[in-house]
Design a protein around this motif. Structure first.
Motif, mmCIF file in Angstrom:
data_model
loop_
_atom_site.group_PDB
_atom_site.id
_atom_site.type_symbol
_atom_site.label_atom_id
_atom_site.label_comp_id
_atom_site.label_asym_id
_atom_site.label_seq_id
_atom_site.Cartn_x
_atom_site.Cartn_y
_atom_site.Cartn_z
ATOM 1 N N ARG A 1 0.727 -1.213 0.085
ATOM 2 C CA ARG A 1 0.129 -0.006 0.010
ATOM 3 C C ARG A 1 0.989 1.219 -0.007
ATOM 4 N NH1 ARG A 1 -4.152 -1.013 4.877
ATOM 5 N NH2 ARG A 1 -4.516 1.115 4.327
ATOM 6 N N MET A 2 0.444 2.266 -0.610
ATOM 7 C CA MET A 2 1.252 3.449 -0.927
ATOM 8 C C MET A 2 0.793 4.089 0.799
ATOM 9 S SD MET A 2 0.596 5.571 -4.255
ATOM 10 C CE MET A 2 1.620 5.367 -5.742
ATOM 11 N N THR A 3 1.904 4.893 1.232
ATOM 12 C CA THR A 3 1.795 5.454 2.391
ATOM 13 C C THR A 3 1.305 6.879 2.128
ATOM 14 O OG1 THR A 3 3.865 6.835 1.964
ATOM 15 C CG2 THR A 3 4.063 4.790 3.173
ATOM 16 N N THR A 4 0.813 7.667 3.179
ATOM 17 C CA THR A 4 0.042 9.013 2.974
ATOM 18 C C THR A 4 0.930 9.682 1.991
ATOM 19 O OG1 THR A 4 -1.129 8.645 4.923
ATOM 20 C CG2 THR A 4 -1.112 10.849 4.240
ATOM 21 N N ASP A 5 2.005 9.915 2.222
ATOM 22 C CA ASP A 5 2.830 10.966 1.624
ATOM 23 C C ASP A 5 2.969 10.397 0.319
ATOM 24 O OD1 ASP A 5 3.455 12.594 3.556
ATOM 25 O OD2 ASP A 5 5.269 11.443 4.417
ATOM 26 N N GLU A 6 2.996 9.031 -0.131
ATOM 27 C CA GLU A 6 3.297 8.625 -1.430
ATOM 28 C C GLU A 6 2.150 8.926 -2.326
ATOM 29 O OE1 GLU A 6 6.328 4.902 -1.666
ATOM 30 O OE2 GLU A 6 4.058 4.458 -0.509
ATOM 31 N N LEU A 7 0.917 8.808 -1.793
ATOM 32 C CA LEU A 7 -0.394 9.235 -2.375
ATOM 33 C C LEU A 7 -0.176 10.730 -2.582
ATOM 34 C CD1 LEU A 7 -2.842 7.123 -0.292
ATOM 35 C CD2 LEU A 7 -2.404 6.825 -2.600
ATOM 36 N N ALA A 8 0.040 11.562 -1.699
ATOM 37 C CA ALA A 8 0.108 12.934 -1.862
ATOM 38 C C ALA A 8 0.964 13.194 -2.977
ATOM 39 C CB ALA A 8 0.486 13.728 -0.558
ATOM 40 N N THR B 1 -8.154 0.027 -0.571
ATOM 41 C CA THR B 1 -7.014 0.211 0.445
ATOM 42 C C THR B 1 -6.691 1.853 0.591
ATOM 43 O OG1 THR B 1 -5.560 -0.497 -0.900
ATOM 44 C CG2 THR B 1 -6.667 -2.134 0.337
ATOM 45 N N ASP B 2 -6.963 2.467 -0.086
ATOM 46 C CA ASP B 2 -6.419 3.877 -0.306
ATOM 47 C C ASP B 2 -7.577 4.826 0.377
ATOM 48 O OD1 ASP B 2 -3.842 3.299 -1.497
ATOM 49 O OD2 ASP B 2 -5.149 2.856 -3.497
ATOM 50 N N HIS B 3 -7.213 5.497 1.323
ATOM 51 C CA HIS B 3 -8.204 6.368 1.986
ATOM 52 C C HIS B 3 -7.956 7.866 1.414
ATOM 53 C CE1 HIS B 3 -10.065 3.030 4.051
ATOM 54 N NE2 HIS B 3 -9.037 2.692 4.238
ATOM 55 N N LEU B 4 -8.735 8.504 0.983
ATOM 56 C CA LEU B 4 -8.428 9.652 0.040
ATOM 57 C C LEU B 4 -9.599 10.844 0.980
ATOM 58 C CD1 LEU B 4 -8.078 9.027 -3.477
ATOM 59 C CD2 LEU B 4 -6.323 8.980 -1.558
ATOM 60 N N ASP B 5 -9.253 11.073 2.114
ATOM 61 C CA ASP B 5 -10.130 12.127 2.801
ATOM 62 C C ASP B 5 -9.811 13.694 2.316
ATOM 63 O OD1 ASP B 5 -7.739 12.749 3.991
ATOM 64 O OD2 ASP B 5 -8.118 11.615 5.969
ATOM 65 N N ALA B 6 -10.658 14.350 3.004
ATOM 66 C CA ALA B 6 -10.481 15.820 2.604
ATOM 67 C C ALA B 6 -9.034 16.498 2.807
ATOM 68 C CB ALA B 6 -11.426 16.529 3.425
ATOM 69 N N LYS B 7 -8.370 16.064 4.125
ATOM 70 C CA LYS B 7 -7.003 16.391 4.290
ATOM 71 C C LYS B 7 -5.968 16.065 3.255
ATOM 72 C CE LYS B 7 -3.645 16.451 7.864
ATOM 73 N NZ LYS B 7 -3.313 16.094 9.458
ATOM 74 N N LEU B 8 -5.883 14.859 2.678
ATOM 75 C CA LEU B 8 -5.220 14.274 1.873
ATOM 76 C C LEU B 8 -5.664 14.986 0.142
ATOM 77 C CD1 LEU B 8 -2.810 12.752 1.254
ATOM 78 C CD2 LEU B 8 -4.473 10.581 0.879
ATOM 79 N N LEU B 9 -6.997 15.131 0.065
ATOM 80 C CA LEU B 9 -7.274 15.810 -1.201
ATOM 81 C C LEU B 9 -6.916 17.241 -1.396
ATOM 82 C CD1 LEU B 9 -10.862 14.324 -1.585
ATOM 83 C CD2 LEU B 9 -8.862 13.851 -3.127
ATOM 84 N N ALA B 10 -6.599 17.968 -0.289
ATOM 85 C CA ALA B 10 -6.096 19.354 -0.351
ATOM 86 C C ALA B 10 -4.724 19.378 -0.689
ATOM 87 C CB ALA B 10 -6.035 19.751 1.344
ATOM 88 N N ARG B 11 -3.836 18.128 -0.715
ATOM 89 C CA ARG B 11 -2.417 18.032 -1.086
ATOM 90 C C ARG B 11 -2.541 17.914 -2.654
ATOM 91 N NH1 ARG B 11 0.426 14.485 3.423
ATOM 92 N NH2 ARG B 11 2.256 15.137 2.072
ATOM 93 N N ALA B 12 -3.641 17.660 -3.320
ATOM 94 C CA ALA B 12 -3.705 17.493 -4.782
ATOM 95 C C ALA B 12 -3.446 18.471 -5.664
ATOM 96 C CB ALA B 12 -5.056 16.861 -5.206
#
Length: 328
Positions: free
Chosen positions: A36-43, A57-68
């Motif tokens: 699985r990708m880490t949070t930073d890898e997804l960002a 398995t990848d949880h893309l919440d508002a906080k992570l989407l803000a880094r898109a």
């Protein structure tokens, strides 16, 4: 998006034919392993890609989407469920979300029947006994399970998968009952031989087998809570191939241990792969590693849907499997 190859990042390994086709069509970045990708890898992926292909398995919440990055315009989910993605936030940021509906229907319905048979006929216990040194041979009273013909099956969630389960169950001679947000049309009820229950409490109190086939939403979290589970008959069986969060897993474990529910067949769990250790110890529970849709054919079809969604978007059109908040 016309005139250039899209930059696509895939977060997990996909079947070889799917990855090969993506290489032909897009500027794709694939995973070397299936971790699985880490949070930073997804960002980082969302900061550079035009399209992200995550899985459940990848949880893309508002906080992570803000880094898109501003160039990210499509999240093409590899899976039918999208409860791993904050769809409303994605849309607010101008990011479309697509999924792969309909592909897992038949495979998941097959697994429901496998679990019903597995629990009622005590297949896991029999397997362990046959592989141990304790088995002394056949006996008239050994390993007796139950016959499913004539039993009442209650289906919670009568969408595509629920209806596919109903067709299979009817062929096995089971009585089909269901609870759903909306009642089916009379002609579909007649085809399935299904009886509708407006009250979930009344249905679960009367069925012999309960199959969970509804999605995880805020309204279905712990829909099968301790109070509702206690309504079930002590010789009843519960099967879940949908989402683990629908059942209060701790309450279910306590009741299985106490003999207040006869057995359970679970392919999904409340905390993903972190299964309650006490649940693992129970002989009357069959636990599977989320393999309800795990067929070669199904996974390739899911990948093909992902590709069609991306290619249609690249051509300037609406992805055929676009998800909008009102659908959730």
């Amino acid at each position: 998006m016309r005139g250039k190859r899209l930059s696509v990042v895939v977060t997990r390994r996909l079947p070889d034919p799917v990855e090969a086709r993506m290489k032909e069509l897009f500027n794709v970045t694939l995973r070397d392993d299936d971790s699985r990708m880490t949070t930073d890898e997804l960002a980082d992926a969302m900061a550079s890609a035009d399209v992200l292909v995550p899985s459940i398995t990848d949880h893309l919440d508002a906080k992570l989407l803000a880094r898109a990055g501003e160039q990210l315009k499509l999240i093409a989910n590899f899976g039918a469920g999208v409860d791993n993605i904050d769809v409303a936030t994605a849309r607010q940021r101008g990011i479309l979300v697509s999924n792969t509906p309909g592909v897992v229907t038949e495979d998941t319905a097959d697994m429901v029947m496998a679990l019903i048979l597995g629990v009622t006929r005590r297949l896991a216990e029999g397997l362990r006994l046959a592989q141990s040194s304790d088995w002394q041979g056949w006996s008239p009273t050994a390993m007796m399970g139950g016959r499913i013909k004539g039993r009442r099956l209650g289906i919670l969630g009568m969408g595509r998968i629920g209806q596919a389960v109903a067709r299979r169950a009817r062929a096995f001679g089971m009585e089909v009952h269901y609870h759903n947000r909306k009642r089916l049309r009379p002609e579909i009820e007649e085809e399935l031989g299904a009886t509708y229950w407006e009250s979930l409490d009344q249905m679960v109190a009367r069925v012999d087998v309960l199959s969970i086939n509804c999605p995880h939403t805020p309204s279905t979290f712990h829909l099968l809570n301790a109070r509702r589970l206690k309504l079930m008959k002590p010789d009843a069986v519960i099967v879940n191939t949908s989402r683990g969060e629908v059942i209060d897993e701790n309450a279910l474990t306590r009741m299985l241990r106490a003999g207040e529910i006869a057995g359970a067949g679970l392919d999904v769990f409340e905390r993903g792969h972190l299964i309650n250790p006490r649940l693992k110890e129970l002989p009357n529970a069959i636990l599977l590693p989320h393999m309800g849709s795990a067929t070669v054919e199904g996974r390739i079809e899911m990948g093909e849907k992902v590709i069609v969604n991306i290619k249609t978007f690249e051509d300037g059109h609406r992805p055929p499997d676009l998800v909008v908040p009102s659908m959730l």
